[in-house]
Motif scaffolding. Structure first.
Motif, PDB file in Angstrom:
ATOM      1  N   ILE A   2     -22.315   0.215  16.388  1.00 21.63           N
ATOM      2  CA  ILE A   2     -21.697   1.478  16.046  1.00 21.63           C
ATOM      3  C   ILE A   2     -20.811   1.464  14.903  1.00 21.63           C
ATOM      4  N   PRO A   3     -20.597   1.896  13.790  1.00 19.44           N
ATOM      5  CA  PRO A   3     -19.886   1.639  12.932  1.00 19.44           C
ATOM      6  C   PRO A   3     -18.735   2.016  13.688  1.00 19.44           C
ATOM      7  N   SER A   4     -17.595   0.712  12.922  1.00 23.38           N
ATOM      8  CA  SER A   4     -15.836   1.032  13.552  1.00 23.38           C
ATOM      9  C   SER A   4     -15.471  -0.158  12.000  1.00 23.38           C
ATOM     10  N   ARG A   5     -14.306  -0.004  11.907  1.00 24.95           N
ATOM     11  CA  ARG A   5     -13.204  -0.580  11.650  1.00 24.95           C
ATOM     12  C   ARG A   5     -11.765  -0.413  11.557  1.00 24.95           C
ATOM     13  N   VAL A   6     -11.017  -1.275  11.199  1.00 26.52           N
ATOM     14  CA  VAL A   6      -9.566  -0.699  11.841  1.00 26.52           C
ATOM     15  C   VAL A   6      -8.693  -0.125  10.438  1.00 26.52           C
ATOM     16  N   ALA A   7      -7.640   0.514  10.366  1.00 32.89           N
ATOM     17  CA  ALA A   7      -6.455   1.413   9.647  1.00 32.89           C
ATOM     18  C   ALA A   7      -5.445   1.146   9.872  1.00 32.89           C
ATOM     19  N   GLY A   8      -4.727   1.082   9.124  1.00 38.19           N
ATOM     20  CA  GLY A   8      -2.865   0.480   8.992  1.00 38.19           C
ATOM     21  C   GLY A   8      -2.272   1.571   8.775  1.00 38.19           C
ATOM     22  N   GLY A   9      -0.841   0.980   8.846  1.00 38.63           N
ATOM     23  CA  GLY A   9       0.078   1.799   8.151  1.00 38.63           C
ATOM     24  C   GLY A   9       1.797   1.994   9.590  1.00 38.63           C
ATOM     25  N   LEU A  10       2.030   3.134   9.498  1.00 37.29           N
ATOM     26  CA  LEU A  10       3.303   3.051   9.851  1.00 37.29           C
ATOM     27  C   LEU A  10       3.831   3.772  11.271  1.00 37.29           C
ATOM     28  N   ILE A  11       3.538   3.635  12.118  1.00 34.76           N
ATOM     29  CA  ILE A  11       4.770   4.811  13.240  1.00 34.76           C
ATOM     30  C   ILE A  11       5.678   4.932  12.914  1.00 34.76           C
TER      31      ILE A  11
ATOM     32  N   TYR B 290       2.109   9.287  12.402  1.00 31.91           N
ATOM     33  CA  TYR B 290       1.388   7.982  12.612  1.00 31.91           C
ATOM     34  C   TYR B 290       1.035   8.006  10.427  1.00 31.91           C
ATOM     35  N   MET B 291       1.411   6.947   9.206  1.00 34.38           N
ATOM     36  CA  MET B 291       1.449   7.217   8.365  1.00 34.38           C
ATOM     37  C   MET B 291       0.356   6.369   8.185  1.00 34.38           C
ATOM     38  N   GLU B 292      -0.628   7.017   7.543  1.00 33.99           N
ATOM     39  CA  GLU B 292      -2.186   6.198   7.410  1.00 33.99           C
ATOM     40  C   GLU B 292      -1.593   5.061   6.555  1.00 33.99           C
ATOM     41  N   LEU B 293      -1.643   4.580   5.681  1.00 37.04           N
ATOM     42  CA  LEU B 293      -1.644   3.137   4.780  1.00 37.04           C
ATOM     43  C   LEU B 293      -2.671   2.923   4.167  1.00 37.04           C
TER      44      LEU B 293
ATOM     45  N   TYR C 178       0.896  -1.171   0.226  1.00 36.76           N
ATOM     46  CA  TYR C 178       0.014  -0.294  -0.112  1.00 36.76           C
ATOM     47  C   TYR C 178       1.078   1.155   0.250  1.00 36.76           C
ATOM     48  N   LEU C 179       0.782   2.386  -0.623  1.00 40.32           N
ATOM     49  CA  LEU C 179       0.838   4.147  -0.271  1.00 40.32           C
ATOM     50  C   LEU C 179       0.108   4.839   0.401  1.00 40.32           C
ATOM     51  N   PRO C 180       0.884   5.262   0.708  1.00 39.42           N
ATOM     52  CA  PRO C 180      -0.441   6.547   1.483  1.00 39.42           C
ATOM     53  C   PRO C 180      -1.042   7.473   0.819  1.00 39.42           C
ATOM     54  N   SER C 181      -2.307   8.069   0.977  1.00 36.46           N
ATOM     55  CA  SER C 181      -2.598   8.876   0.432  1.00 36.46           C
ATOM     56  C   SER C 181      -2.650  10.057   0.839  1.00 36.46           C
TER      57      SER C 181
END
Length: 511
Positions: A215-224, A262-265, A59-62
Motif C-alpha cells: 500500500i503506497p505510503s510515506r511520512v510527512a513532517g512539520g510543526l504543530i 498542523y503546518m506541513e513543511l 524547510y519552508l511550508p508550501s
C-alpha cells in the motif's frame, strides 16, 4: 397581566434568538464551509558561535489546498537561499561569521482542517505499479521487509478485503502502542519491538505496515502550531488512496484527518534542520497565534473583520462588550445575593481598570486613595469646610497620592512601565470621590463597609472578565449581549429573598 406576558415573551425572544444564531453559525462551521480557521506567525531562530563556517538548511511550508503561506521579504546579510527540492521547498544559509550570530526567518501561516472519506467499496489490491511503486519500498528507517513487520501486517490484515479496513487495522494497532515524548530517532522496527514510540516511531511503523502489504505510503513532517516557543517538530503518515494522499496521525488519534494547526513543511522521511557538524548551534521556533474569527458565516457583526478593516484595536471592542457582562454580574450580586455596592457600573469600571493595571497593583492603588480620602476628611470635617470645597481638596490629595503610589508600584515592579494608566486612574479617582460623598452623607463606617463589598464584587468580576474564553466568546459572538439583556429582564422581576437576607428573616419563614 398583559404586561407580564409581553415581558416574558420579550425576555424569551431576547435570550433564545441569539443562542439560535450562534448554534447556526457553529453548525455551519462544523459542516466544513469555513475557509481559514487558524492563522499564525512563525519565526525560525537559529543561533551559532563566532569563528564558524556555517551551512544551515531547513524547510519552508508550501501552499496547498489546506494551507496558505505568506513569506515576508527579508533584509540583511542572512537572507537565505530559497529553492525547490523535489516536492519540498527549502531554505539554505551559508557563510562565515566572526561573532555570535542569530538568523531569523519569519512567515505567516493560514490553515484549515481537512478530513477525508475513504470509500468502503475500494478493494485492497496487493500489487501496485507505476510511480507509486517507490512508496512501497523499504528504507533504513522504515523496514517494511523485515520478517516481524511483514508477519504482523499479514496478521492484522487477515480477512479484510476493503482498503479502508486494512488501513484501519494498522492504524489501530499503532495507535494503541504507548506514546513517549522522547526526541530520539526511532525507526519502525524499534517502535514495534519496544512497544512504545513518539511521533516519528509510530509514523514509520504505520508506513512500514502499509508498505509491507504494498500500500503506497510515506511520512510527512512539520510543526504543530500553538502559542509558544519550542524545538519540537512532528511527523505523521500519508497513504495514497486513488490519487489523493490521505493523512494519518497515530500519535494524536487523527484518522484520515489533519487539523488546521498542523503546518506541513516537507514530504518524506527528512530532518527538518541540517547543518555542518562542527557548528556550535541552537535553534527555536517562535509561534504566535493571530486570533481570527472561527465562525464568520451568518454573523450579524464580524468584530474581528471590522477591527482589521477599520484598524480599530480589538481591545476597544473587548472593553465595550465586557461592560454589560460586568453590569449583569453586579445585578446578580445585588438582587440575588444581597451585596450592596457603589452603584452598578462602578464595580465594573473598577474591575476594568484593573485589567490595565493588574489586580494587586489596582487594589493597592485604590486602597491607598480611599485611605487618603478618609485621612483628609477628618481635619476638613473638624474645620467645618463646606462640601464642594471639601471634595475638591480631597481630589487634589487623591491625585497627588495616585502619582506617588504609581511611582512606588513601578519601583517595586508591581506595575509594568508600559501599563496605560489614564483610564484606571480616572476610574479610581471617581471611586474615591464617591467614597468621599458617602462619608459626608452617612459617616466613615458606612462608607468603608460599602467600599469593602464593592471591592469584593469588583474582584469577582475581575476574574470573570480576565477569562480569555469569555473575551473571545463575546468577540466572536457579540449577539450574546442580547441574550444577557433578556436574562436581565427576568432578573429585574426577582422578588424573592436575597441570600444574605435568609438569616435575618429565618424566624418569619418558620411560621
Amino acid at each position: 397581566m398583559k404586561s407580564n406576558k409581553s415581558l416574558k415573551l420579550t425576555g424569551i425572544l431576547l435570550v433564545l434568538v441569539p443562542l439560535i444564531l450562534v448554534a447556526l453559525r457553529v453548525s455551519k462551521q462544523e459542516n466544513g464551509t469555513l475557509g481559514v480557521q487558524h492563522k499564525y506567525h512563525v519565526n525560525y531562530e537559529f543561533s551559532f558561535n563566532q569563528g564558524d563556517f556555517y551551512t544551515i538548511k531547513s524547510y519552508l511550508p508550501s501552499n496547498n489546498i489546506r494551507q496558505k503561506v505568506a513569506i515576508h521579504k527579508h533584509q540583511g546579510a542572512n537572507l537565505g537561499l530559497i529553492f525547490e527540492e523535489g516536492e519540498n521547498q527549502r531554505i539554505e544559509w551559508k557563510g562565515h561569521t566572526d561573532h555570535d550570530s542569530t538568523i531569523s526567518f519569519h512567515f505567516e501561516y493560514e490553515g484549515r482542517p481537512l478530513s477525508y472519506q475513504i470509500q468502503p467499496d475500494i478493494p485492497y489490491v496487493y500489487r501496485i505499479g507505476g510511480g507509486a511503486l517507490s512508496y512501497t519500498r523499504p528504507t533504513d528507517l522504515i523496514q517494511s521487509d523485515h520478517p516481524k513487520i511483514v508477519a504482523l501486517a499479514q496478521d492484522l490484515a487477515l480477512g479484510n478485503t476493503a482498503l479502508v479496513d486494512v488501513i484501519k487495522s494498522f492504524y489501530e494497532f499503532v495507535y494503541e502502542i504507548p506514546s513517549t515524548s522522547s526526541s530520539e530517532l526511532t525507526d519502525a522496527l524499534m517502535a514495534l519491538e519496544n512497544r512504545e514510540a513518539s511521533c516519528n516511531g509510530k509514523s514509520r511503523l504505520f508506513v512500514a505496515l502499509c508498505r509491507s502489504m504494498r500500500i503506497p505510503s510515506r511520512v510527512a513532517g512539520g510543526l504543530i502550531l500553538e502559542e509558544t516557543s519550542k524545538k519540537t517538530s512532528h511527523l505523521w503518515a500519508e497513504v495514497l488512496v486513488g490519487d489523493e494522499w490521505v493523512p494519518f496521525d497515530a500519535l494524536n488519534g487523527h484518522f484520515a484527518f489533519l487539523p488546521g494547526h498542523y503546518m506541513e513543511l516537507y514530504k518524506g522521511d527528512n530532518f527538518l534542520i541540517t547543518r555542518n557538524k562542527q557548528l556550535d548551534f541552537d535553534y527555536l521556533y517562535h509561534i504566535k497565534k493571530e486570533r481570527v474569527n472561527d465562525y464568520p458565516e451568518l454573523a450579524a457583526i464580524n468584530i474581528w473583520e471590522l477591527a482589521d478593516e477599520a484598524d480599530i484595536p480589538v481591545k476597544m471592542f473587548q472593553m465595550i462588550l465586557l461592560l454589560p457582562v460586568g453590569a449583569f454580574l453586579v445585578a446578580i450580586f445585588k438582587n440575588i445575593i444581597g451585596l450592596k455596592t457603589y452603584g452598578v457600573f462602578l464595580p465594573v469600571l473598577i474591575a476594568m481598570s484593573w485589567l490595565e493595571m493588574g489586580l494587586l497593583a489596582g487594589m493597592a492603588l485604590l486602597t491607598t486613595l480611599i485611605a487618603v480620602v478618609g485621612t483628609v476628611n477628618h481635619p476638613l470635617e473638624r474645620w467645618g469646610i463646606q462640601f464642594n470645597s471639601k471634595i475638591s481638596a480631597m481630589l487634589m490629595a487623591v491625585v497627588i497620592a495616585a502619582l506617588i503610589t504609581v511611582k512606588v508600584l513601578h519601583m517595586t515592579g508591581w506595575l509594568a512601565a508600559s501599563a496605560p494608566l489614564f483610564f484606571p486612574i480616572i476610574i479610581l479617582t471617581i471611586t474615591s470621590e464617591r467614597v468621599a460623598r458617602k462619608i459626608e452623607e452617612e459617616g466613615f463606617k458606612a462608607s468603608i463597609e460599602l467600599y469593602g463589598t464593592t471591592l469584593l464584587v469588583a474582584t469577582l468580576i475581575y476574574f470573570v472578565l480576565t477569562s480569555p474564553s469569555i473575551q473571545n466568546l463575546l468577540l466572536t459572538f457579540p449577539e450574546l449581549i442580547i441574550s444577557i439583556a433578556g436574562f436581565n429582564l427576568f432578573l429585574g422581576k426577582w422578588i424573592g429573598l436575597r441570600l444574605l437576607e435568609y438569616r435575618r428573616f429565618h424566624p418569619m419563614t418558620q411560621h
